[in-house]
Design an enzyme around this catalytic site. Structure first.
Site, PDB file in Angstrom:
ATOM      1  N   LYS A  86       0.855  -1.190   0.000  1.00 47.50           N
ATOM      2  CA  LYS A  86       0.000   0.000   0.000  1.00 47.50           C
ATOM      3  C   LYS A  86       0.889   1.238   0.000  1.00 47.50           C
ATOM      4  CE  LYS A  86      -4.333   1.149   2.359  1.00 47.50           C
ATOM      5  NZ  LYS A  86      -5.068   0.955   3.608  1.00 47.50           N
TER       6      LYS A  86
HETATM    7  O1  G3P Z   1      -7.740   1.863   5.481  1.00 43.68           O
HETATM    8  C1  G3P Z   1      -8.138   2.997   4.786  1.00 43.68           C
HETATM    9  C2  G3P Z   1      -9.481   3.553   5.164  1.00 43.68           C
HETATM   10  O2  G3P Z   1     -10.476   2.578   5.007  1.00 43.68           O
HETATM   11  C3  G3P Z   1      -9.527   4.305   6.459  1.00 43.68           C
HETATM   12  O3  G3P Z   1     -10.824   4.629   6.856  1.00 43.68           O
HETATM   13  O4  G3P Z   1     -12.410   5.344   8.602  1.00 43.68           O
HETATM   14  O5  G3P Z   1      -9.963   5.852   8.875  1.00 43.68           O
HETATM   15  O6  G3P Z   1     -11.343   7.064   7.188  1.00 43.68           O
HETATM   16  P1  G3P Z   1     -11.140   5.781   7.937  1.00 43.68           P
END
Ligand code: G3P
Length: 218
Positions: free
Chosen positions: A83
């Site tokens: 990633k």
């Molecule tokens: O892993 C990436 C993403 O899904 C993070 O989500 O909830 O931290 O904005 P969030």
């Protein structure tokens, strides 16, 4: 649509893997911090549990550093996906690592042109962040629709749209309607997808009537 779970909590992953719903896993540095365990151990354990793609994120900010970290993470297991952040260095690293045969997930995507660049750099997955756009009053789902249209306009682009930063069941439904290839979903939201009050009510009614028959199945 494929379902990935967005967590580094191995116990949650094991539990969800037993449902047969899990096609992969995504992690990020914040999720690793929450897990409170050594990064490489967590990634190795997850890769043992889930045969599908498991995203592990680099933390270097320069392309050479990202490539070195990516190679090291990629050596943990065959199903590791590297990633990388959506920066020029991230795109350079994406092109280099893709050229070496690694799978890549370009993350922190907030615009359709960013997604176009990631696809041109050979990303296996692009991760547009729906919830974080909604958080600032923009329409996260509109981004998924735009990327779908652009990628469909150019069939040579093979990058899969991985809808990320999903917060609700409705996000999952809308992402599926918009044609996202994958949704990465927090464990609680993934488990919540099964819930419906009429299902619970129906089970209660069937159980009550069954009890009145006085029968057993076994
Ligand atoms: O892993 C990436 C993403 O899904 C993070 O989500 O909830 O931290 O904005 P969030």
């Amino acid at each position: 649509m494929k379902f990935f779970v967005d967590t580094a909590d191995v116990a949650e992953i094991r539990d969800l893997a037993a449902t047969g719903l899990l096609d992969g896993v995504t992690t990020n540095p914040s999720l690793i911090m929450k897990a409170g365990r050594p990064f490489r151990d967590v990634v190795a354990e997850i890769c043992d549990i889930v045969p599908g793609p498991v995203s592990a994120e680099v933390v270097a900010l320069d392309a050479a550093g990202m490539v070195a970290e990516g190679r090291s993470l990629g050596a943990i297991a065959a199903n590791v996906v590297i990633k990388l952040p959506l920066t020029l260095d991230g795109l350079k690293a994406c092109k280099a690592l893709t050229g070496e045969g690694f799978k890549t997930n370009v993350t922190l995507c907030f615009s359709a042109v960013q997604a176009l660049l990631a696809a041109k750099a050979g990303a296996t997955f692009i991760s547009p962040f729906i919830g974080r756009l909604d958080d600032i009053g923009l329409d996260g789902m509109a981004l998924i629709r735009e990327i779908r249209t652009i990628y469909d306009n150019y069939p040579a682009l093979e990058t899969e749209i991985l809808a990320a930063s999903i917060r609700t069941s409705n996000h999952v439904k809308e992402a599926a309607l918009a044609g996202a290839d994958v949704a990465t979903v927090p464990p609680a939201v993934l488990k919540g997808l099964v819930a419906h009050p009429l299902t619970d009510k129906g089970i209660q009614a069937f159980m009550a009537d069954w009890a009145k028959t006085g029968q057993t199945i076994l």
